[in-house]
Scaffold this active site. Structure first.
Site, PDB file in Angstrom:
ATOM      1  N   THR A 112       0.846  -1.171   0.000  1.00 41.96           N
ATOM      2  CA  THR A 112       0.000   0.000   0.000  1.00 41.96           C
ATOM      3  C   THR A 112       0.886   1.227   0.000  1.00 41.96           C
ATOM      4  O   THR A 112       1.707   1.400   0.904  1.00 41.96           O
ATOM      5  CB  THR A 112      -0.891   0.025   1.253  1.00 41.96           C
ATOM      6  N   GLY A 113       0.779   2.021  -1.001  1.00 43.09           N
ATOM      7  CA  GLY A 113       1.590   3.232  -1.064  1.00 43.09           C
ATOM      8  C   GLY A 113       0.726   4.462  -0.914  1.00 43.09           C
ATOM      9  O   GLY A 113      -0.487   4.359  -0.720  1.00 43.09           O
ATOM     10  N   GLY A 114       1.326   5.614  -0.999  1.00 37.11           N
ATOM     11  CA  GLY A 114       0.607   6.862  -0.824  1.00 37.11           C
ATOM     12  C   GLY A 114      -0.433   7.073  -1.908  1.00 37.11           C
ATOM     13  O   GLY A 114      -1.512   7.596  -1.656  1.00 37.11           O
ATOM     14  N   VAL A 118      -0.893  -2.113  -4.474  1.00 37.82           N
ATOM     15  CA  VAL A 118      -0.363  -3.081  -5.430  1.00 37.82           C
ATOM     16  C   VAL A 118      -0.847  -4.475  -5.033  1.00 37.82           C
ATOM     17  O   VAL A 118      -0.763  -4.863  -3.863  1.00 37.82           O
ATOM     18  CB  VAL A 118       1.180  -3.039  -5.475  1.00 37.82           C
ATOM     19  N   ASP A 227      10.232   8.619 -10.446  1.00 37.56           N
ATOM     20  CA  ASP A 227       9.924   8.250  -9.056  1.00 37.56           C
ATOM     21  C   ASP A 227      10.845   7.118  -8.615  1.00 37.56           C
ATOM     22  O   ASP A 227      10.401   6.147  -8.029  1.00 37.56           O
ATOM     23  CB  ASP A 227       8.447   7.844  -8.948  1.00 37.56           C
TER      24      ASP A 227
END
Lengths: 812, 187
Positions: A112-114, A118, A227
């Site tokens: 879990t990203g900002g 995924v 990124d």
């Protein structure tokens, strides 16, 4: 009215004074400001505490602070305005396992990203088995995402690189969240991988070089990652790097808002960025380029190397961090590392398979310059490409000087010394002193005069260092590296040391002398002329002026300007005699210089007594070898070949005893010995000696060097006399071409070489061409050395044998 | 790119009061549009910064080939004031809507930034305290306005105010002290 408003000025002054004082003295400053006013004292203490204390609201980013309620205010406004706008719905970016997205079935949430989640998923349309990663973006405003993805697809398809995870597909969930399907990579972030495997710094750098190669590949396909961060740089169990998310940011940028064309989307890269790895231009939303990735690569390297972030440990507030990045206020690795508690330092170092002090040395090495260049605030100050960065890290790993522009004036010397591990202990001392010297010059230039004695000592160290890298003085040094050291030194000198003209002249003299030793007279002369100008303006003592004049004299002599050279060298001798007395080593050295000039201009008779005097003065074995050699040459010049032979042999032996076999001076002695043998009629021994000298010169000098040319020319003459005209022609032509790069056509050695070429041609039956080349040489010899000189006579003899000696000054 | 705004900026720099007013309006509109647009689009909160917003506004409104570097700083300065205006304005609306206004007390150091209501109250109080500070020391208040509300760097502020970066930093620290005390006392 509060105390603050009634006693504003007094409190303000006290606060200024306190803030100017070191932190541990501030309390005392405030007590002293208000000795009898406890209330004001207390107020000042409170103000100071708030001023210097923990981060507060103001240290955060205003926009981000306001974000939470701004969001709601805007939402409220939007609801009223647009009613059924899709954004009014609370869409979920959470996808349940078992959900099918096009041909893929979601298996589990893996990250879990900002801005995204995924999932691990597998292909479920039965076409083939494939485990994939599906990245579902939080944003729900991206319509036509799949369509736009299709446009990008051909570009992304070009990204066929073993170290880049492929993007397979894209689409949108039923809730309208865009997703991207990627190759599933089993790996760990590069930072974690390096730590768990306790990779050393060189191993970590090699890993990053893999990353840089992949990034370069993408850049060549016009794709910028935008990124890059450790969580996007995975390493598989077998040590292979895999880059994730390449092209995703680009796809996002290419997609628009509800209308398809996003009026607020510029080419400035407005996309979710990761604070801490984002480049200044990303934070400020300026133009993104490949250099944006170079920044991130540098940033990842920084962390991978030193285990710290480049901002103060307490700089957690986004504002402060972004400001630090935008202003380039990032701290060097060794400072950040030093700020960690000892136990943490040990632990960080242990993960790098070394001690804390060893790691500290890495952090202070060239790596610092490389990383700082990669992370330069302005994109144009960074490496232009990932490949450049990769190359420089390669150079670092090979102990070669890095290309990165240098922050300190002495760092190249350090690399140079490190690379050439002669006398490591001495080298360390030199570095320490040169380092101190650099600091002295840059920071305390005002005190230079007072520091004069010290800086003189250090200058001589610097001089020794440079002189030791002079191939004429020290063999086995790769010339390219010397050139690099030299050119940078000169460039640096151009922009520094204006406040210390005497030191500037010292360094110019040293640099000029080394250039001259390298045969780079064009580079050396302006330096020496400038130095001399400074000397005559009174910067430096008489002996300094003598030194500069002797260096200039030698250079001028090498370029064939004998009159001016003689003037300079004579003045050097006179200055040194006045300063030191007649029997000083410096005087001997300048006498030697003058004698070389006489030798080379056919005045060996004038040189001989000077050299005998120099030999009587010197007690240095090194200098003695040189003077002996030149004495032999002086005898040779006078045609006393037989007398010269024992002196030649003595010189060769002296060079070998002092400097070993591979020494340019010894090669010169051998070449001259060969010449005397030749002129004395011993052709066989002469040829063997020429062969040996030439081989030695070729092995220790740069490919193109006046000394090699000189060997070729003299050897070719011998070959004409041995009847090998064709071989001689080839040799002398090579010699002429090489020498022509260093001296003008009019130089006597060039003319002599033409004469030898003439001999070689004559021998091959090309009479007219041969004579045409020999006649001007004969005339030149006659004018320069006189009709009775052996050179003139030899030329005359050949001409007589081939058709007569021209009598008049012109024509045949 | 709006040529007119570029011209306005140049006139404003030359001291044209009418231009100032019109420039203010143009920048205000653009910043507000950008802000609300951003809010709608970017739900992940770490992607935005004040600096980015102001810079974006500048890039949109001003033809950079037509103005000099100092103009950029003057623009940022005005944008800082406008950002303060917009944020405080929204804060007022927010507190009025939910609670009917009124803020009891604050501690600048222990702000729960996740509490939108408390933050909104804090902005209103900060705005007032900053106006008070400006009466005592105008430069100090400007430093806060430029840095906090405008996201300007110390270097930019120093150049704009024609003082050293060191002075800017000292002003900033003192201002933090004054503001913290002022908000504390108001409670």
């Amino acid at each position: 009215m509060s105390l603050v408003t009634t006693h504003w000025q007094a409190l303000n002054d006290a606060l200024d004074a306190a803030l100017d004082a070191p932190p541990n003295e501030r309390a005392a400053v405030i007590r002293a400001a208000f000795p009898n006013e406890p209330e004001l004292q207390e107020e000042a203490h409170a103000l100071l505490k708030a001023a210097t204390g923990a981060p507060m609201l103001l240290d955060h980013d205003a926009w981000q602070c306001a974000g939470t309620w701004m969001q709601q205010a805007v939402d409220d406004a939007m609801e009223g305005a647009t009613g059924n706008d899709a954004s009014g719905n609370r869409l979920s970016d959470n996808v349940e396992p078992g959900t099918t997205l096009d041909a893929y079935t979601i298996d589990e949430l893996i990250d879990t990203g900002g801005s995204s989640r995924v999932y691990k998923a597998h292909r479920s349309d039965g076409l083939f088995d494939q485990v994939v990663a599906v990245k579902v973006l939080r944003q729900s405003q991206r319509r036509n995402f799949g369509e736009r993805f299709a446009q990008e697809r051909s570009i992304l398809a070009a990204l066929n690189h073993p170290n880049i995870a492929h993007i397979i597909d894209a689409g949108a969930t039923s809730d309208g969240h865009p997703y991207v399907v990627m190759e599933y990579v089993e790996g760990t972030p590069i930072t974690t991988y390096s730590n768990t495997h306790r990779l050393s710094i060189p191993e970590r750098l090699q890993l990053m070089r893999q990353v840089m190669e992949a990034v370069q590949h993408a850049h060549q396909n016009l794709i910028v990652h935008r990124d890059l961060k450790p969580s996007n740089i995975l390493v598989t169990d077998d040590g292979q790097v895999r880059l994730l998310d390449f092209g995703i940011a680009k796809v996002l940028d290419a997609t628009g808002g509800p209308t398809g064309v996003d009026p607020y989307e510029t080419q400035t890269g407005a996309h979710p960025l990761t604070p801490g790895y984002a480049a200044p231009e990303q934070i400020e939303q300026r133009t993104i380029s490949t250099r944006t990735d170079v920044y991130a690569l540098g940033r990842v390297c920084y962390e991978l190397i030193c285990g710290c972030r480049p901002v103060d440990a307490d700089t957690t507030a986004p504002y402060a961090m972004m400001q630090a990045v935008c202003e380039g206020n990032l701290r060097p690795m060794h400072e950040q590392f030093a700020d960690r508690p000892a136990a943490e330092r040990d632990s960080i170092a242990a993960k790098r398979d070394c001690t804390a002090s060893a790691l500290d040395r890495y952090l202070r090495s060239d790596l610092r310059v490389v990383i700082e260049q990669a992370m330069a605030c302005a994109p144009e100050d960074r490496y232009g490409t990932a490949a450049d960065l990769r190359r420089d890290i390669g150079r670092y790993l090979d102990n070669r000087p890095v290309q990165a522009r240098t922050a300190t004036s002495w760092y190249q010397l350090q690399t140079f010394v490190r690379r050439n591990r002669w006398g490591v202990a001495t080298a360390a001392l030199v570095i320490a002193l040169v380092g101190a010297y650099a600091i002295t010059i840059t920071q305390y230039s005002q005190q230079m005069r007072a520091e004069r004695d010290k800086s003189e000592a250090v200058t001589s160290f610097l001089t020794n260092l440079f002189t030791a890298s002079n191939p004429e003085m020290n063999a086995g040094t790769p010339n390219l590296t010397v050139r690099e050291v030299m050119d940078r030194g000169t460039a640096q000198l151009d922009t520094s040391m204006d406040e210390a003209p005497a030191v500037r002249a010292d360094l110019q003299t040293t640099l000029g002398r080394v250039y001259s030793g390298l045969g780079l007279y064009e580079q050396g002369e302006p330096l020496l002329r400038e130095a001399l100008a400074l000397r005559t303006e009174g910067h430096g003592h008489a002996e300094d002026e003598a030194d500069t004049r002797s260096a200039l004299g030698y250079l001028l002599f090498r370029t064939g300007d004998y009159a001016e050279a003689e003037r300079q060298l004579r003045q050097a001798v006179t200055l040194a005699e006045n300063e030191y007395g007649a029997a000083h080593a410096a005087v001997a050295s300048y006498l030697n210089g003058l004698a070389i000039l006489y030798n080379e201009s056919g005045r060996g008779a004038q040189g001989e007594p000077l050299l005998r005097r120099a030999l009587a003065i010197t007690d240095s074995p090194e200098a003695r070898a040189t003077y002996l050699h030149n004495l032999a040459v002086a005898l040779q010049d006078q045609g006393q070949f037989e007398e010269a032979l024992p002196t030649h042999r003595e010189a060769i032996a002296a060079f070998r005893a002092q400097f070993g076999d591979e020494y340019p001076g010894r090669a010169s002695a051998m070449a001259r010995y060969a010449f005397s043998l030749h002129l004395n009629g011993d052709y066989e021994q002469a040829a063997a000696m020429h062969e040996e000298a030439l081989a030695l010169r070729r092995s220790i000098l740069p490919n193109e060097h006046p000394h090699i040319a000189s060997s070729l020319i003299r050897y070719s003459w011998l070959e004409t006399e041995r009847g090998n005209g064709a071989q001689a022609e080839e040799m002398v032509r090579e010699g002429i071409a090489m020498l022509g790069q260093f001296v003008p056509e009019t130089h006597w050695e060039m003319q002599a070489a033409q004469g030898i070429l003439g001999l070689a041609l004559l021998q091959q039956g090309q009479i007219a061409e041969g004579r045409a080349r020999l006649i001007p040489v004969y005339r030149g010899f006659r004018a320069m050395f006189g009709p009775d000189d052996w050179r003139t006579q030899r030329a005359e003899q050949v001409l007589r044998q081939t058709g007569g000696v021209p009598s008049g000054p012109e024509g045949e | 790119m709006d040529e007119n705004v570029t011209q306005l900026l140049r006139k404003y720099q030359q001291g044209n009061a009418q231009a100032e007013e019109r420039l203010w309006d143009a920048v205000y509109d653009e910043l507000r549009t950008l802000a609300s647009h951003r809010m709608r689009r970017e739900r992940s909160d770490h992607t935005l910064s004040t600096t980015a917003l102001v810079h974006e506004c500048y890039l949109k409104l001003i033809d950079q080939t037509q103005v000099q570097w100092e103009s950029r700083l003057h623009f940022y300065a005005m944008a800082s004031r406008i950002m303060r205006n917009i944020l405080v304005d929204y804060a007022r609306r927010r507190t009025a809507q939910k609670r009917g206004g009124g803020a009891p007390h604050f501690n600048l150091e222990n702000v729960q930034l996740s509490d939108s209501e408390e933050t909104a109250h804090l902005f209103i109080a900060l705005d007032a305290a900053l106006s008070q500070l400006a009466e005592m020391d105008e430069r100090m208040a400007k430093v806060v306005e430029y840095r906090f509300f405008g996201g300007m760097t110390e270097k930019e502020i120093a150049e704009l105010l024609d003082v050293s970066a060191r002075t800017v930093r000292r002003d900033w620290r003192k201002a933090k002290g004054w503001l913290a005390r002022a908000l504390d006392e108001d409670s």
